[in-house]
Write a protein that holds these residues in place. Sequence first.
Motif, mmCIF file in Angstrom:
data_model
loop_
_atom_site.group_PDB
_atom_site.id
_atom_site.type_symbol
_atom_site.label_atom_id
_atom_site.label_comp_id
_atom_site.label_asym_id
_atom_site.label_seq_id
_atom_site.Cartn_x
_atom_site.Cartn_y
_atom_site.Cartn_z
ATOM 1 N N PRO A 46 4.702 -1.869 1.037
ATOM 2 C CA PRO A 46 4.909 -2.705 0.032
ATOM 3 C C PRO A 46 4.541 -4.248 0.123
ATOM 4 O O PRO A 46 4.141 -4.935 -0.593
ATOM 5 N N ASP A 47 4.933 -4.521 1.495
ATOM 6 C CA ASP A 47 4.729 -5.982 1.746
ATOM 7 C C ASP A 47 4.880 -5.984 3.433
ATOM 8 O O ASP A 47 5.095 -5.051 4.072
ATOM 9 N N SER B 98 -4.667 -6.891 3.926
ATOM 10 C CA SER B 98 -3.724 -7.035 2.729
ATOM 11 C C SER B 98 -4.473 -6.446 1.788
ATOM 12 O O SER B 98 -5.622 -6.509 1.456
ATOM 13 N N VAL B 99 -3.629 -5.760 0.616
ATOM 14 C CA VAL B 99 -3.939 -5.090 -0.464
ATOM 15 C C VAL B 99 -3.636 -5.727 -1.636
ATOM 16 O O VAL B 99 -2.433 -5.753 -1.950
ATOM 17 N N THR B 100 -4.183 -6.161 -2.879
ATOM 18 C CA THR B 100 -3.799 -6.342 -3.787
ATOM 19 C C THR B 100 -4.614 -5.596 -5.147
ATOM 20 O O THR B 100 -5.877 -5.588 -5.092
ATOM 21 N N ASP C 222 -0.319 -7.993 -2.371
ATOM 22 C CA ASP C 222 0.075 -8.584 -0.855
ATOM 23 C C ASP C 222 0.593 -7.393 -0.084
ATOM 24 O O ASP C 222 1.657 -7.575 0.734
ATOM 25 N N ALA C 223 0.378 -6.063 -0.388
ATOM 26 C CA ALA C 223 0.729 -5.033 0.309
ATOM 27 C C ALA C 223 -0.029 -5.020 1.594
ATOM 28 O O ALA C 223 -1.143 -5.466 1.772
ATOM 29 N N ALA C 224 0.704 -4.375 2.696
ATOM 30 C CA ALA C 224 -0.033 -4.219 4.107
ATOM 31 C C ALA C 224 -0.526 -2.802 4.220
ATOM 32 O O ALA C 224 0.330 -1.700 4.200
ATOM 33 N N THR D 33 -8.609 -6.098 -4.038
ATOM 34 C CA THR D 33 -8.830 -7.133 -3.083
ATOM 35 C C THR D 33 -8.380 -6.757 -1.970
ATOM 36 O O THR D 33 -6.967 -6.368 -1.746
ATOM 37 N N LEU D 34 -9.323 -6.698 -0.776
ATOM 38 C CA LEU D 34 -8.790 -6.492 0.762
ATOM 39 C C LEU D 34 -9.171 -7.728 1.446
ATOM 40 O O LEU D 34 -10.265 -8.422 1.406
#
Length: 555
Positions: A205-206, A176-178, A186-188, A329-330
């Motif tokens: 995107p999610d 998850s990526v922010t 909270d991208a995937a 953030t990962l």
Amino acid sequence: MKRRQTSRGRSGGHGSSTIEWVGGIATLPGYVANEGEPYRPEAIFWMTAEGAVLGSMVAGPGELPATAGASLQSTIEQPIYGQAHAPTRLRVASAQLADILRASHPDIEVVCAPTPELDEMLDLMREHLTEQDVTEQSYLLLGVDPDAMAAFFKAAAALFRAQPWKVVPDDESLFSVTIEQLGVRDAALSVIGQMGESFGIVLFPDIYAYEAFLEAGEMMALDEEPEVPPHFALNFERGAELEPDLRREIAEHNWEVAAADAYPSLLAIDGDLVARPPTARELTMAEALARALTEVLAEKQSLRAAWEGGEPVSRTLAIATHEGALEVTLRAPFALALPEFDDSYDILAALAELSLEGGEINPYARVPLEDELLRRFAAAPEAQGLEDIFAFRFVMNLAADYFSATIATLDPNELDELLFELVPRKVSIDASEAQLIVEECRALYAFLKRECGLKQADACLRVLGGNAADALEAALADRSKFGMAKSLFMTGREAGFDIDSPEGIEEWLQFDQDMPLPSYENLPPAGAPRAAPKSSKNDRKKKRKAARKARKKNR
């Protein structure tokens, strides 16, 4: 353009004086990127029923409905070919457009019906654009400058050397990526290339967009019409496969490339599978993501352990980009960025909000909230007399799956159905556990009433009162209530297999392959109709999810 042969036209089955036109608004298969964010323009077309275009108008997204009446009048007065004349009948597919045209042209019969002539014309337009030779290509589009592209190439080269496809087990082991500064939350992120080809990363995107992407692939394999969600991809290609213009541009600016098969490319893909080059913001995002991922990939053992069920990995990094420092953030495996839970955080309100959003409840948001509620419940006086707390989890899962509810919104009738129908049918648990299940549920609702003020707590406690434990025990012991999966697993347990472990389940399934169906499995007699499922779409979705899990296990 080739005209369609159709039975419609001047007669069209409506009398010799009927003149039928076809109209509609469509999104064009390409992007405009003069200033600001790129967008796909829309066009309104007016056609004869034979498929000949009489007039059109192009505008930005959402602008055409207000001008539809004027556009039709202009086409009537000055068509592209032929003499000026008004249609007596106009067919459009949009109810909104039909209402607008009826108001502006009351003398024309406006019919809301399919417009295959327009669809065919748009298909031909897409084919024409695809077949066109592009005279020149460049990385420096949509406001991107050479220095920004140089920074991205350097970050992409470092990522390629880190070989993420050799660290991440498969393309379903997600990060998850922010990146709050860029509006990414909270991208995937999926890493591809584990099979030794098509190296790169894909950002959705999610989590729902990612799952929709998998389903789209499975639907295409079944010759079904897919709905592909928007996504963003960083791919690595062989230099020999690049257009000469792009190779010359890389050499001219001396941008860094890690290897002959590591030429990076960025594509933003929309829901119609139309691609465009990245914007300046997306280029910065790709640079930050490549640098952050390269750094986290150094923790190979921790990452692999996380995807195998071990301690999750969560890293927040300050990443230097050509636009300045960004906080990335990962998390692995995929997890939502949830707020820090303190004693004042209203868990019940957060769970209620998930239910009120409608549709399926996001498990990535639900489960952490339930974990925190479980922690608070386990420390409460109501839980102190319990031997174990185990029913909480499957009760919450069933509530979400079958009622789109959480413990905050599950009503007494749903609780009754869940306990005395769904649990006996779905949960592989011995009948002797009935008393413990009811006791735990009573304690939970007593806690929710005292600590959280749950309004339906008393009504739910009445469901759990009286002889509820005896009724549940009888239902759990009644094999006629078992679903097929539960029948299979309970038979395996009775045969001595450990169905609580993946290995035990696999051993039992292999052993059971040639065994007849258990006699207590209630099947309808030959020729009898079967009850239709509540939601065939949900059933197909569950089958696709099960298939994905099976593929992942076999990789």
